[in-house]
Scaffold this active site. Structure first.
Site, mmCIF file in Angstrom:
data_model
loop_
_atom_site.group_PDB
_atom_site.id
_atom_site.type_symbol
_atom_site.label_atom_id
_atom_site.label_comp_id
_atom_site.label_asym_id
_atom_site.label_seq_id
_atom_site.Cartn_x
_atom_site.Cartn_y
_atom_site.Cartn_z
ATOM 1 N N ARG A 2 0.861 -1.175 0.000
ATOM 2 C CA ARG A 2 0.000 0.000 0.000
ATOM 3 C C ARG A 2 0.897 1.224 0.000
ATOM 4 O O ARG A 2 2.124 1.124 0.160
ATOM 5 C CB ARG A 2 -1.010 0.054 1.149
ATOM 6 C CG ARG A 2 -0.891 -0.935 2.249
ATOM 7 C CD ARG A 2 0.185 -0.607 3.230
ATOM 8 N NE ARG A 2 0.071 0.761 3.721
ATOM 9 C CZ ARG A 2 1.082 1.512 4.071
ATOM 10 N NH1 ARG A 2 2.311 1.048 3.987
ATOM 11 N NH2 ARG A 2 0.914 2.741 4.524
ATOM 12 N N ASP A 47 -2.002 11.048 -0.943
ATOM 13 C CA ASP A 47 -2.372 10.071 -1.962
ATOM 14 C C ASP A 47 -2.507 10.770 -3.307
ATOM 15 O O ASP A 47 -2.161 10.237 -4.350
ATOM 16 C CB ASP A 47 -3.709 9.444 -1.571
ATOM 17 C CG ASP A 47 -3.948 8.142 -2.301
ATOM 18 O OD1 ASP A 47 -3.196 7.192 -2.018
ATOM 19 O OD2 ASP A 47 -4.851 8.086 -3.158
#
Lengths: 369, 369
Positions: free
Chosen positions: B53, B244
């Site tokens: 991730r 992100d």
């Protein structure tokens, strides 16, 4: 409030007529267990271990604790000793002090033989007053919810965000922050409650969800990180939280993380109301951030979490590498400038010294002792 | 970075010379396990199930995923299909798109027989670029930490708060938000890191603590609710978080809860910096709150928590009453007005379109595709 259709309170006199029953809140939501208190030590343990928690319920339990102490030994020395023991269980809870001062004031002039029954009567009065107070908080908060509902399409739910558990389990009945919710629901106003899980002890995930679910109120469990996003996207109409202690200037000491939600509410023009009984106003304090001591609690509250395994057993799991250092403060202070209003049993007040003094000043500065 | 004195990366080519190894991050911090990827499907599973991730590591894994796909079938149809499968694994990750576009651009003109080795080389370049990028982010962030340290008494630690895991485990090495921390530590500047646990997936509690602990950096695990209180009391000198996706106007989409910390930083004049590679800037988006779609994830991430039992086994426990409704969004958007600066591989920029365009405009609008 209701548990599967049966009306409950969080503390009551056992059917034996003298001992005291409480719901062991450390075992919720997975196990609904009632503990019976027969001694001062049991009352102290119930408070210290957070079988009972929430300012008003702590006060009520302490009052019954004094009564149980007087049954065993009604001397002046025992009375003093019991107060000292009870005060030490949760140092930040203002109305623990308030309840003990109130019962002690009644007991001191009495002959020892009369003290036990007088303490019992006084504890009962404290309980009745708590219920009346919370019902009044609910009635004032209900009006705010009614106004928000009136501006919505018929049937559209009012979305309320709450933090921690300022519910009936934290009081004797109704709760503080939940009292307006229960009254709105019972009045047929559609509401939906965003329930912050409230790490580290997860009172929202384990208690508020349990309360609301058993009473039939629509709700969603969310992580403490989510509220800001929801407010940015118009998904919160109103924040309602409780207060452990409120300064005379309107600064609110409440469960850790309350301040962050208040900041998000301010940033998104969401009304942020704090529900509290006048007994939790600390008239000696004016600057909450610098003056209120914040309880630091055990590391294990953060590094482990209690929950139910697939097999139904309740267990603790460690969520961090072994021996990870932890810092754990239990409360934070929300400055008055972030608080839209304080909902009390006497009405809704601005979070300011002028406004609170107008509504409460004299009486509370007397009783807070 | 180091794990018990041995230098690791989060993804590397196995000693067999062709397959790919990753650290299975779903098993950290309790178990340090390496998974071997030999097929496209295994790479997709690794991304989808969050064994890997973090934006940069997802991009690197996707590039290797294309390479593994080309080993099995180097046709145009297989290339298209592999891109489609990989894109579907994590819809919000901008540099998943970036990495796939970059590798595809190299492969399309080639004869099928050449594609597998070309993809391998390109994936290797992406990894080398990521390490270089993060090292540069670290060097720019190090200067900020050095300035703060210079204003303190000698030996007094710089207190840095971080949210989630923007660490080396989220990249190939160094991390983004952690790169300045590792470089400061390695340069002998005393630092202490407040690690938000980062509910619901607890990447802070499980990964950031693990990283920092194994590299020897002082840190404390805290609940997500605590940061505001720490900032109110002068216990945080600097916030460093990852991103992100960042809009061209400087709005930062990052792990849910980042926005709340940015609000607290603003309210207490604590510098709030976001560390990001230029590849995660989304030049097509200018208003993050209204334009960035936020991934809604499974209820079980909130209603259950994974951890280690006393017997050493890892288990899930339920923290709420059975069947409690849950709402779970994975990210939120921190508006540029709350961001002190963006630390990138090209230097530190204001969170504004003018500033970012000056530093990045042309190249990134090309490569973001």
């Amino acid at each position: 409030m209701n548990v599967d259709g049966v009306a409950y309170r969080s503390i009551w006199v056992n059917e034996d007529g003298w001992s005291v029953d409480i719901i062991d809140q450390t075992r919720l939501p997975h196990i609904f267990a009632v503990n019976n208190l027969q001694t001062l030590e049991q009352a102290c343990t119930a408070i210290h271990d957070m079988q009972v928690r929430g300012a008003p319920l702590i006060g009520a339990t302490a009052a019954y604790g004094l009564y149980l102490a007087m049954r065993d030994d009604p001397s002046d020395a025992a009375l003093q000793g019991a107060c000292k023991r009870l005060l030490a269980t949760r140092p930040t809870a203002v109305n623990l002090h308030w309840a003990l001062a109130r019962v002690t004031e009644v007991l001191l002039p009495l002959a020892p033989a009369e003290r036990s029954s007088a303490a019992f009567i006084e504890a009962d009065k404290i309980i009745a007053l708590d219920i009346e107070t919370n019902h009044a908080i609910g009635a004032h908060g209900l009006e705010l919810i009614r106004q928000i509902a009136a501006a919505k399409a018929p049937g559209e739910a009012v979305n309320i965000l709450t933090h921690c558990n300022a519910g009936w389990l934290a009081t004797v009945d109704w709760g503080t922050a939940t009292a307006p919710m229960y009254q709105a629901h019972d009045a047929g106003i559609p509401i939906h409650v965003w329930v912050d899980e409230t790490r580290p002890r997860n009172q929202g995930a384990s208690l508020t969800t349990w309360e609301l679910g058993h009473h039939g109120i629509a709700h969603s469990l969310i992580v403490d990180n989510l509220g800001g996003h929801l407010m940015q996207h118009g998904m919160v109409d109103l924040c309602l939280v409780g207060s452990d202690r409120t300064t005379r200037s309107g600064d609110v000491c409440n469960k850790i993380g309350t301040y962050l939600k208040a900041l998000a509410a301010k940033d998104n023009n969401v009304p942020f109301y704090v529900c509290l009984p006048g007994s939790t106003i600390d008239w000696t304090s004016s600057d909450g951030v610098s003056e209120i001591p914040i309880e630091r609690r055990a590391d294990s509250e953060v590094s482990t979490i209690s929950g139910k395994l697939d097999n139904g057993q309740v267990a603790n799991v460690a969520i961090a590498p072994d021996a990870t250092p932890v810092t754990n403060y239990a409360f934070d202070v929300t400055p008055a400038r972030l608080v839209t209003g304080l909902i009390t049993e006497r009405g809704v007040f601005e979070a300011s010294e002028t406004s609170l003094a107008r509504g409460f000043g004299r009486q509370c500065s007397d009783s807070a002792g």
